[in-house]
Design a protein around this motif. Structure first.
Motif, PDB file in Angstrom:
ATOM      1  N   ASP A 230      -6.467  13.182   8.024  1.00  0.00           N
ATOM      2  CA  ASP A 230      -7.526  12.431   7.197  1.00  0.00           C
ATOM      3  C   ASP A 230      -8.691  12.242   8.040  1.00  0.00           C
ATOM      4  N   VAL A 231      -8.000  11.698   9.275  1.00  0.00           N
ATOM      5  CA  VAL A 231      -9.034  10.929  10.143  1.00  0.00           C
ATOM      6  C   VAL A 231      -8.865  11.505  11.720  1.00  0.00           C
ATOM      7  N   THR A 240     -19.003  11.953  20.260  1.00  0.00           N
ATOM      8  CA  THR A 240     -20.543  12.624  20.309  1.00  0.00           C
ATOM      9  C   THR A 240     -21.006  12.907  18.948  1.00  0.00           C
ATOM     10  N   ALA A 241     -22.429  12.913  18.805  1.00  0.00           N
ATOM     11  CA  ALA A 241     -22.889  13.332  17.375  1.00  0.00           C
ATOM     12  C   ALA A 241     -22.611  14.796  16.983  1.00  0.00           C
ATOM     13  N   GLY A 242     -22.314  15.493  17.957  1.00  0.00           N
ATOM     14  CA  GLY A 242     -21.988  16.852  17.485  1.00  0.00           C
ATOM     15  C   GLY A 242     -20.332  16.792  16.822  1.00  0.00           C
ATOM     16  N   LEU A 243     -19.647  15.966  17.666  1.00  0.00           N
ATOM     17  CA  LEU A 243     -18.341  15.809  17.032  1.00  0.00           C
ATOM     18  C   LEU A 243     -18.113  15.368  15.763  1.00  0.00           C
ATOM     19  N   VAL A 244     -18.934  14.246  15.257  1.00  0.00           N
ATOM     20  CA  VAL A 244     -19.231  13.597  14.121  1.00  0.00           C
ATOM     21  C   VAL A 244     -19.701  14.655  12.992  1.00  0.00           C
ATOM     22  N   ASN A 245     -20.601  15.606  13.309  1.00  0.00           N
ATOM     23  CA  ASN A 245     -21.066  16.553  12.450  1.00  0.00           C
ATOM     24  C   ASN A 245     -20.111  17.462  12.415  1.00  0.00           C
ATOM     25  N   ARG A 246     -19.446  18.088  13.200  1.00  0.00           N
ATOM     26  CA  ARG A 246     -18.464  19.260  13.213  1.00  0.00           C
ATOM     27  C   ARG A 246     -17.160  18.530  12.392  1.00  0.00           C
ATOM     28  N   ALA A 247     -16.796  17.250  12.397  1.00  0.00           N
ATOM     29  CA  ALA A 247     -15.579  16.617  11.870  1.00  0.00           C
ATOM     30  C   ALA A 247     -16.020  16.485  10.206  1.00  0.00           C
ATOM     31  N   HIS A 248     -17.045  15.815  10.148  1.00  0.00           N
ATOM     32  CA  HIS A 248     -17.833  15.750   8.631  1.00  0.00           C
ATOM     33  C   HIS A 248     -17.815  17.038   8.027  1.00  0.00           C
ATOM     34  N   ALA A 249     -18.006  18.273   8.481  1.00  0.00           N
ATOM     35  CA  ALA A 249     -18.325  19.475   7.740  1.00  0.00           C
ATOM     36  C   ALA A 249     -16.895  19.898   7.417  1.00  0.00           C
ATOM     37  N   LEU A 250     -15.764  19.543   7.731  1.00  0.00           N
ATOM     38  CA  LEU A 250     -14.486  19.767   7.385  1.00  0.00           C
ATOM     39  C   LEU A 250     -14.009  19.071   6.314  1.00  0.00           C
ATOM     40  N   ASN A 251     -13.086  19.705   5.350  1.00  0.00           N
ATOM     41  CA  ASN A 251     -12.365  18.834   4.359  1.00  0.00           C
ATOM     42  C   ASN A 251     -10.990  18.520   4.740  1.00  0.00           C
ATOM     43  N   SER A 252     -10.429  17.178   4.522  1.00  0.00           N
ATOM     44  CA  SER A 252      -9.163  16.863   5.097  1.00  0.00           C
ATOM     45  C   SER A 252      -7.998  17.236   3.871  1.00  0.00           C
ATOM     46  N   PRO A 253      -6.869  17.044   3.861  1.00  0.00           N
ATOM     47  CA  PRO A 253      -5.848  17.508   2.911  1.00  0.00           C
ATOM     48  C   PRO A 253      -6.170  16.711   1.615  1.00  0.00           C
ATOM     49  N   GLY A 255      -9.000  16.212   0.206  1.00  0.00           N
ATOM     50  CA  GLY A 255     -10.390  16.831  -0.149  1.00  0.00           C
ATOM     51  C   GLY A 255     -11.506  16.144   0.082  1.00  0.00           C
ATOM     52  N   LYS A 256     -11.480  15.248   1.163  1.00  0.00           N
ATOM     53  CA  LYS A 256     -12.725  14.369   1.551  1.00  0.00           C
ATOM     54  C   LYS A 256     -12.965  14.873   3.080  1.00  0.00           C
ATOM     55  N   PRO A 257     -14.250  14.620   3.416  1.00  0.00           N
ATOM     56  CA  PRO A 257     -14.458  15.087   4.787  1.00  0.00           C
ATOM     57  C   PRO A 257     -13.797  14.332   5.898  1.00  0.00           C
ATOM     58  N   LEU A 258     -13.338  15.098   6.800  1.00  0.00           N
ATOM     59  CA  LEU A 258     -12.501  14.459   7.960  1.00  0.00           C
ATOM     60  C   LEU A 258     -13.129  13.548   8.827  1.00  0.00           C
ATOM     61  N   LYS A 259     -12.963  12.349   8.872  1.00  0.00           N
ATOM     62  CA  LYS A 259     -13.357  11.061   9.504  1.00  0.00           C
ATOM     63  C   LYS A 259     -13.303  10.857  10.893  1.00  0.00           C
ATOM     64  N   VAL A 260     -14.118  10.192  11.465  1.00  0.00           N
ATOM     65  CA  VAL A 260     -13.863   9.941  12.826  1.00  0.00           C
ATOM     66  C   VAL A 260     -13.871   8.494  13.132  1.00  0.00           C
ATOM     67  N   TRP A 261     -12.874   7.956  13.745  1.00  0.00           N
ATOM     68  CA  TRP A 261     -12.707   6.473  14.154  1.00  0.00           C
ATOM     69  C   TRP A 261     -12.396   6.547  15.763  1.00  0.00           C
ATOM     70  N   PRO A 262     -13.343   6.523  16.482  1.00  0.00           N
ATOM     71  CA  PRO A 262     -13.149   6.329  17.958  1.00  0.00           C
ATOM     72  C   PRO A 262     -12.273   4.881  18.291  1.00  0.00           C
ATOM     73  N   TYR A 263     -11.757   5.163  19.357  1.00  0.00           N
ATOM     74  CA  TYR A 263     -11.017   3.856  19.922  1.00  0.00           C
ATOM     75  C   TYR A 263     -11.440   3.789  21.301  1.00  0.00           C
ATOM     76  N   THR A 264     -11.413   2.681  22.083  1.00  0.00           N
ATOM     77  CA  THR A 264     -11.341   1.329  21.763  1.00  0.00           C
ATOM     78  C   THR A 264     -12.783   0.657  22.059  1.00  0.00           C
ATOM     79  N   VAL A 265     -13.625   0.221  21.197  1.00  0.00           N
ATOM     80  CA  VAL A 265     -14.888  -0.079  21.483  1.00  0.00           C
ATOM     81  C   VAL A 265     -15.121  -1.620  21.578  1.00  0.00           C
ATOM     82  N   ASN A 266     -15.504  -2.106  22.720  1.00  0.00           N
ATOM     83  CA  ASN A 266     -15.595  -3.524  23.097  1.00  0.00           C
ATOM     84  C   ASN A 266     -16.968  -3.953  23.494  1.00  0.00           C
ATOM     85  N   THR A 267     -17.922  -2.969  23.794  1.00  0.00           N
ATOM     86  CA  THR A 267     -19.167  -3.572  23.977  1.00  0.00           C
ATOM     87  C   THR A 267     -20.510  -3.363  22.940  1.00  0.00           C
ATOM     88  N   SER A 268     -21.349  -3.981  23.146  1.00  0.00           N
ATOM     89  CA  SER A 268     -22.331  -3.901  22.035  1.00  0.00           C
ATOM     90  C   SER A 268     -23.216  -2.707  22.050  1.00  0.00           C
TER      91      SER A 268
END
Length: 296
Positions: A230-231, A240-253, A255-268
């Motif tokens: 699902d993620v 990247t923006a391209g990755l987010v767009n490509r992921a959101h164009a796909l449905n997960s098992p 029935g929702k768009p495939l989500k993108v949760w990057p790791y590990t974000v520590n800077t503003s």
């Protein structure tokens, strides 16, 4: 209002639309762009020793509704929170057990692991966390229920622990975490190993899953991930923006768009970049600072 349904706190709800739900993982409206969900990495590894109850509590005090932790198995079959394959970096295992090199997690019983201090490294000297211990998965689940937090559970090094996915499901079930409320609102399982996730999918297709990657996946790889996950959890530099767009164009098992949760974000700067690219969430060692940066 409880924090568990992938909703923000009541204060935030007064300011933003109620768009966060665990089924949709839709980000809360934030100015001209969407604000991603901020997930505490290894509890809140920049605020307290990683993968400890103290880190989970620090995340809770910062109003972080979701935490990510790593699970492995002790020599005698107890599920414990630990990231590395060995105990050297995060505990005083070398001092307590000087003749037990290479100090692998699965080489020690739970009683032995209980003698170690998870706050023994120099970075926590004088912090008040020096006595923090290695918790079991059961202890974590109890604490999350007390705090009303959600869990992103990473199955770590599954090849080192054959059958660990069944053990995880057994413990989750024993603690009531496989009921509809927890599964639908408060639980994700993630891993770098697709095989481990597919084992969970085969036994409990209702549990939401996330596949971790170190490189930006190709479109074909994304399509294969969307068949069971699902993620997608990419390393943040590869999100990247391209990755987010490509992921959101796909449905997960589910029935929702495939989500993108990057790791590990520590800077503003990185938090703002990922927000502008409309990722759905990300993990952070300092989730309190990242939420403040995003105006949450």
């Amino acid at each position: 209002m409880p924090k568990s349904a992938f909703t923000t706190t009541s204060t935030v709800l007064a300011l933003f639309p109620c768009l966060l739900s665990v089924s949709l993982l839709a980000p809360v409206a934030h100015a001209d762009t969407a604000a991603p969900v901020v997930i505490g990495h290894r509890g809140a590894a920049g605020l307290a020793p990683e993968n400890t109850l103290e880190a989970v509590d620090r995340a809770d005090r910062a109003e972080i509704d979701w935490v990510e932790v790593d699970v492995q198995r002790s020599k005698d079959g107890v599920l414990v929170l630990m990231h590395d394959q060995d105990l050297v970096r995060t505990t005083d295992a070398r001092t307590v057990f000087p003749g037990r090199a290479p100090w692998k997690v699965d080489g020690f019983t739970m009683a032995e692991l209980g003698r170690l201090r998870a706050g023994a490294s120099r970075e926590w000297t004088g912090s008040g966390y020096e006595a923090a211990r290695i918790p079991t998965l059961e202890q974590l689940l109890d604490r999350l229920d007390r705090n009303d937090q959600g869990l992103v559970l990473e199955v770590k090094w599954p090849a080192n622990h054959p059958g660990i996915t069944q053990d995880i499901l057994r413990v989750l079930d024993g603690k009531g975490w496989l009921d509809g409320h927890h599964v639908n609102n408060r639980l994700y399982a993630i891993s770098f190993q697709a095989a481990a996730l597919k084992e969970i999918r085969a036994r409990r297709p209702d549990i939401r899953l996330g596949i971790c990657t170190e490189q930006e996946p190709t479109s074909d790889e994304l399509a294969s991930y969307a068949k069971f996950a699902d993620v997608i959890n990419p390393e943040h530099h590869t999100a990247t923006a391209g990755l987010v767009n490509r992921a959101h164009a796909l449905n997960s098992p589910h029935g929702k768009p495939l989500k993108v949760w990057p790791y590990t974000v520590n800077t503003s700067a990185e938090a703002r970049r990922l927000r502008d690219q409309q990722v759905d969430g990300f993990t952070s060692d300092v989730p309190d600072l990242m939420r403040k940066e995003l105006g949450q």
